[in-house]
Design a protein around this motif. Sequence first.
Motif, PDB file in Angstrom:
ATOM      1  N   MET A   1       0.840  -1.191   0.000  1.00  0.00           N
ATOM      2  CA  MET A   1       0.000   0.000   0.000  1.00  0.00           C
ATOM      3  C   MET A   1       0.872   1.236   0.000  1.00  0.00           C
ATOM      4  SD  MET A   1      -1.112  -0.253   3.919  1.00  0.00           S
ATOM      5  CE  MET A   1      -0.418  -1.904   3.820  1.00  0.00           C
ATOM      6  N   ALA A   2       0.343   2.306  -0.480  1.00  0.00           N
ATOM      7  CA  ALA A   2       1.129   3.530  -0.548  1.00  0.00           C
ATOM      8  C   ALA A   2       1.388   4.073   0.835  1.00  0.00           C
ATOM      9  CB  ALA A   2       0.378   4.564  -1.398  1.00  0.00           C
ATOM     10  N   ASP A   3       2.540   4.639   0.988  1.00  0.00           N
ATOM     11  CA  ASP A   3       2.919   5.170   2.298  1.00  0.00           C
ATOM     12  C   ASP A   3       2.460   6.613   2.414  1.00  0.00           C
ATOM     13  OD1 ASP A   3       6.059   5.882   3.964  1.00  0.00           O
ATOM     14  OD2 ASP A   3       4.036   5.671   4.722  1.00  0.00           O
ATOM     15  N   THR A   4       1.157   6.804   2.400  1.00  0.00           N
ATOM     16  CA  THR A   4       0.625   8.161   2.477  1.00  0.00           C
ATOM     17  C   THR A   4       0.534   8.667   3.899  1.00  0.00           C
ATOM     18  OG1 THR A   4      -1.591   7.228   2.503  1.00  0.00           O
ATOM     19  CG2 THR A   4      -0.733   7.933   0.369  1.00  0.00           C
ATOM     20  N   THR A   5       0.757   7.789   4.866  1.00  0.00           N
ATOM     21  CA  THR A   5       0.697   8.221   6.251  1.00  0.00           C
ATOM     22  C   THR A   5       2.019   8.780   6.747  1.00  0.00           C
ATOM     23  OG1 THR A   5       1.310   6.047   7.077  1.00  0.00           O
ATOM     24  CG2 THR A   5      -1.038   6.484   6.792  1.00  0.00           C
ATOM     25  N   GLY A   6       3.036   8.693   5.924  1.00  0.00           N
ATOM     26  CA  GLY A   6       4.343   9.150   6.364  1.00  0.00           C
ATOM     27  C   GLY A   6       5.107   8.095   7.115  1.00  0.00           C
ATOM     28  N   ASN A   7       4.621   6.867   7.120  1.00  0.00           N
ATOM     29  CA  ASN A   7       5.275   5.784   7.840  1.00  0.00           C
ATOM     30  C   ASN A   7       6.183   5.001   6.903  1.00  0.00           C
ATOM     31  OD1 ASN A   7       5.962   3.647   9.491  1.00  0.00           O
ATOM     32  ND2 ASN A   7       4.107   2.516   8.975  1.00  0.00           N
ATOM     33  N   THR A   8       7.454   4.983   7.193  1.00  0.00           N
ATOM     34  CA  THR A   8       8.403   4.315   6.317  1.00  0.00           C
ATOM     35  C   THR A   8       8.318   2.804   6.392  1.00  0.00           C
ATOM     36  OG1 THR A   8      10.077   4.430   8.049  1.00  0.00           O
ATOM     37  CG2 THR A   8      10.052   6.203   6.443  1.00  0.00           C
ATOM     38  N   ALA A   9       7.572   2.281   7.379  1.00  0.00           N
ATOM     39  CA  ALA A   9       7.474   0.835   7.505  1.00  0.00           C
ATOM     40  C   ALA A   9       6.318   0.261   6.702  1.00  0.00           C
ATOM     41  CB  ALA A   9       7.305   0.449   8.969  1.00  0.00           C
ATOM     42  N   ALA A  10       5.489   1.099   6.086  1.00  0.00           N
ATOM     43  CA  ALA A  10       4.346   0.604   5.337  1.00  0.00           C
ATOM     44  C   ALA A  10       4.810  -0.115   4.096  1.00  0.00           C
ATOM     45  CB  ALA A  10       3.418   1.763   4.970  1.00  0.00           C
ATOM     46  N   SER A  11       3.956  -1.052   3.600  1.00  0.00           N
ATOM     47  CA  SER A  11       4.311  -1.871   2.445  1.00  0.00           C
ATOM     48  C   SER A  11       3.857  -1.208   1.168  1.00  0.00           C
ATOM     49  CB  SER A  11       3.650  -3.247   2.574  1.00  0.00           C
ATOM     50  OG  SER A  11       3.988  -3.844   3.796  1.00  0.00           O
ATOM     51  N   PRO A  12       4.521  -1.470   0.039  1.00  0.00           N
ATOM     52  CA  PRO A  12       4.090  -0.922  -1.233  1.00  0.00           C
ATOM     53  C   PRO A  12       2.743  -1.465  -1.662  1.00  0.00           C
ATOM     54  CG  PRO A  12       6.366  -1.705  -1.322  1.00  0.00           C
ATOM     55  CD  PRO A  12       5.803  -2.172  -0.042  1.00  0.00           C
ATOM     56  N   VAL A  13       2.127  -0.778  -2.628  1.00  0.00           N
ATOM     57  CA  VAL A  13       0.818  -1.175  -3.118  1.00  0.00           C
ATOM     58  C   VAL A  13       0.871  -2.593  -3.657  1.00  0.00           C
ATOM     59  CG1 VAL A  13      -0.970  -0.697  -4.813  1.00  0.00           C
ATOM     60  CG2 VAL A  13       0.169   1.181  -3.658  1.00  0.00           C
ATOM     61  N   GLY A  14      -0.107  -3.394  -3.252  1.00  0.00           N
ATOM     62  CA  GLY A  14      -0.227  -4.747  -3.756  1.00  0.00           C
ATOM     63  C   GLY A  14       0.646  -5.760  -3.059  1.00  0.00           C
ATOM     64  N   GLU A  15       1.504  -5.334  -2.148  1.00  0.00           N
ATOM     65  CA  GLU A  15       2.389  -6.281  -1.493  1.00  0.00           C
ATOM     66  C   GLU A  15       1.620  -7.059  -0.434  1.00  0.00           C
ATOM     67  OE1 GLU A  15       6.188  -6.064   1.467  1.00  0.00           O
ATOM     68  OE2 GLU A  15       6.251  -4.875  -0.370  1.00  0.00           O
ATOM     69  N   THR A  16       1.749  -8.391  -0.462  1.00  0.00           N
ATOM     70  CA  THR A  16       1.054  -9.229   0.499  1.00  0.00           C
ATOM     71  C   THR A  16       2.039  -9.963   1.406  1.00  0.00           C
ATOM     72  OG1 THR A  16       0.990 -11.054  -1.098  1.00  0.00           O
ATOM     73  CG2 THR A  16      -0.908  -9.571  -1.033  1.00  0.00           C
ATOM     74  N   ASP A  17       3.269  -9.539   1.394  1.00  0.00           N
ATOM     75  CA  ASP A  17       4.302 -10.188   2.199  1.00  0.00           C
ATOM     76  C   ASP A  17       3.921 -10.134   3.679  1.00  0.00           C
ATOM     77  OD1 ASP A  17       6.576 -11.198   3.282  1.00  0.00           O
ATOM     78  OD2 ASP A  17       7.787  -9.395   2.954  1.00  0.00           O
ATOM     79  N   SER A  18       3.766 -11.291   4.289  1.00  0.00           N
ATOM     80  CA  SER A  18       3.434 -11.333   5.710  1.00  0.00           C
ATOM     81  C   SER A  18       4.517 -12.051   6.496  1.00  0.00           C
ATOM     82  CB  SER A  18       2.082 -12.019   5.928  1.00  0.00           C
ATOM     83  OG  SER A  18       2.098 -13.337   5.413  1.00  0.00           O
ATOM     84  N   ARG A  19       5.755 -11.977   5.991  1.00  0.00           N
ATOM     85  CA  ARG A  19       6.864 -12.562   6.745  1.00  0.00           C
ATOM     86  C   ARG A  19       7.031 -11.817   8.067  1.00  0.00           C
ATOM     87  NH1 ARG A  19      11.465 -12.042   2.301  1.00  0.00           N
ATOM     88  NH2 ARG A  19      10.310 -10.093   2.080  1.00  0.00           N
ATOM     89  N   PRO A  20       7.294 -12.549   9.150  1.00  0.00           N
ATOM     90  CA  PRO A  20       7.399 -11.903  10.465  1.00  0.00           C
ATOM     91  C   PRO A  20       8.486 -10.838  10.505  1.00  0.00           C
ATOM     92  CG  PRO A  20       7.261 -14.286  10.676  1.00  0.00           C
ATOM     93  CD  PRO A  20       7.457 -13.993   9.216  1.00  0.00           C
ATOM     94  N   ARG A  21       8.129  -9.666  10.988  1.00  0.00           N
ATOM     95  CA  ARG A  21       9.130  -8.628  11.248  1.00  0.00           C
ATOM     96  C   ARG A  21       9.704  -8.841  12.637  1.00  0.00           C
ATOM     97  NH1 ARG A  21       5.596  -7.765   6.906  1.00  0.00           N
ATOM     98  NH2 ARG A  21       6.257  -5.946   5.705  1.00  0.00           N
ATOM     99  N   ASN A 226      -3.312  -0.256  12.088  1.00  0.00           N
ATOM    100  CA  ASN A 226      -3.408  -0.171  10.627  1.00  0.00           C
ATOM    101  C   ASN A 226      -2.885   1.153  10.107  1.00  0.00           C
ATOM    102  OD1 ASN A 226      -6.521  -2.040  10.302  1.00  0.00           O
ATOM    103  ND2 ASN A 226      -4.426  -2.760  10.303  1.00  0.00           N
ATOM    104  N   ALA A 227      -3.221   2.244  10.795  1.00  0.00           N
ATOM    105  CA  ALA A 227      -2.776   3.563  10.341  1.00  0.00           C
ATOM    106  C   ALA A 227      -1.251   3.671  10.343  1.00  0.00           C
ATOM    107  CB  ALA A 227      -3.382   4.654  11.230  1.00  0.00           C
ATOM    108  N   LYS A 228      -0.607   2.918  11.206  1.00  0.00           N
ATOM    109  CA  LYS A 228       0.853   2.896  11.258  1.00  0.00           C
ATOM    110  C   LYS A 228       1.440   2.211  10.023  1.00  0.00           C
ATOM    111  CE  LYS A 228       4.863   3.105  13.606  1.00  0.00           C
ATOM    112  NZ  LYS A 228       5.538   4.378  13.919  1.00  0.00           N
ATOM    113  N   GLY A 229       0.614   1.438   9.330  1.00  0.00           N
ATOM    114  CA  GLY A 229       1.087   0.698   8.169  1.00  0.00           C
ATOM    115  C   GLY A 229       1.196  -0.789   8.420  1.00  0.00           C
ATOM    116  N   TRP A 230       0.752  -1.258   9.594  1.00  0.00           N
ATOM    117  CA  TRP A 230       0.784  -2.678   9.926  1.00  0.00           C
ATOM    118  C   TRP A 230      -0.554  -3.295   9.509  1.00  0.00           C
ATOM    119  CZ3 TRP A 230       2.376  -1.877  15.761  1.00  0.00           C
ATOM    120  CH2 TRP A 230       3.589  -1.171  15.813  1.00  0.00           C
TER     121      TRP A 230
END
Length: 439
Positions: A1-21, A226-230
Amino acid sequence: MADTTGNTAASPVGETDSRPRKSSWRYIGPGIVVAATGVGAGDLVATLIAGSNFGYTLLWAAIIGCLVKISLAEAAGRWHLSTGRTLFDGWASLGRWTTWFFVGYVVIWGFVYGAAAMSSSALPLQALFPDVMDLEWWAIACGLVGLVFVWFNKYAVFEKVMTVLVGVMFVVTVYLAIRVTPNLGDAFAGLLPVLPDEKDSILNTLGLIGGVGGTITLAAYGYWVNAKGWTNTGWMKVMRLDNRVAYATTGIFVISMLFVGAELLHSANIAIASGDKGLIQLGDILEDEYGTATAKFFLIGFFATSFTSLIGVWHGVSLMFADFVARYRGREELKGEEVASGERERSWPFRAYLLWLTFPPIVLLFQGQPFRLIIIYGVLGAAFLPFLAGTLIWLLNSARTPREWRNGPVSNAMLAIAGLLFLVLCVKQIWDQPWADFF
């Protein structure tokens, strides 16, 4: 998803990677927000009065209150991450009754809470600057500043400001706890689960447990996650660390104030009023004991405590209301990615609820709070946490949640304890209302 919240940890649009951080302190954020929002002036006063009445006897109850709220917030965050759906979407899947309860709650609760939050933020400002303007105008100013701040800023800025204000709260409360020189031997003795020897001691103890750190803000926690990008299970470990930090912080706040109540008030047999005005009284007592500088320092912390609750509700509950409207308008499924993208914060329902929290309550500032409305507000507020605990048990033990992330025995036990605790407090709240005068 786009990082429109200003959070650098958010994933790019369409990314479904759910590997544990890897759970890392550098990701912490929503937990700070929920801690700041959940601990209002009323919570600090309740803990202060508990300390003044019973000394360190109920220290164990304050700690249990934090553990109970950890389980509720973790469950809300786990629903958002494991399903990719928002909490309101989960509620809607349980039946139409959840929608009606939520609507009644946010409309009536928001109207009364708006006035209470603005007044609470205004009290320390009037005490700091007594000759500037009346309390009502300070309250209006606080509401308008909160409105403008949340309206024009996205989650990333909101989180940074909340973190700064939490820092102020932390420094002030810990400083006061150290300044009153707590008796550590008595404090450790207070960890033993002992009830005060007085009438209604069980209900008073349950009230302290239930009053530590948040009501609807526990449900808003998943939205801030979610708003954080998680938005997927890869963030589960991070969320759980974040949640523990939230309630460790909350515990430090309430334990510090219990120390102040036990040492400064209980030992001198000083009683203070319930509600926000009790903190103004405490400021006067601190001035007499430790001087003007300490009193003013405390009032700054009092303002930080109240104003974080104000802007936290302005942001978090508005997110939830925007989610409700999206569902009502026919969306079949509500996704966490939509919250993470900032779409909710730009929506007209989000801003409409901001206006509802700010402008209609101004009437109550000048005319007082209507009797019947306050009774309904009290009942709805008491009913929300049993509703939250019960629906989370339902959602997280059903096929709506992937099997891997459903409740285990410990989660079910903690949520069941929370549900029973808040149900008892809800019944007591309903029982204590002056219904004979209502009709």
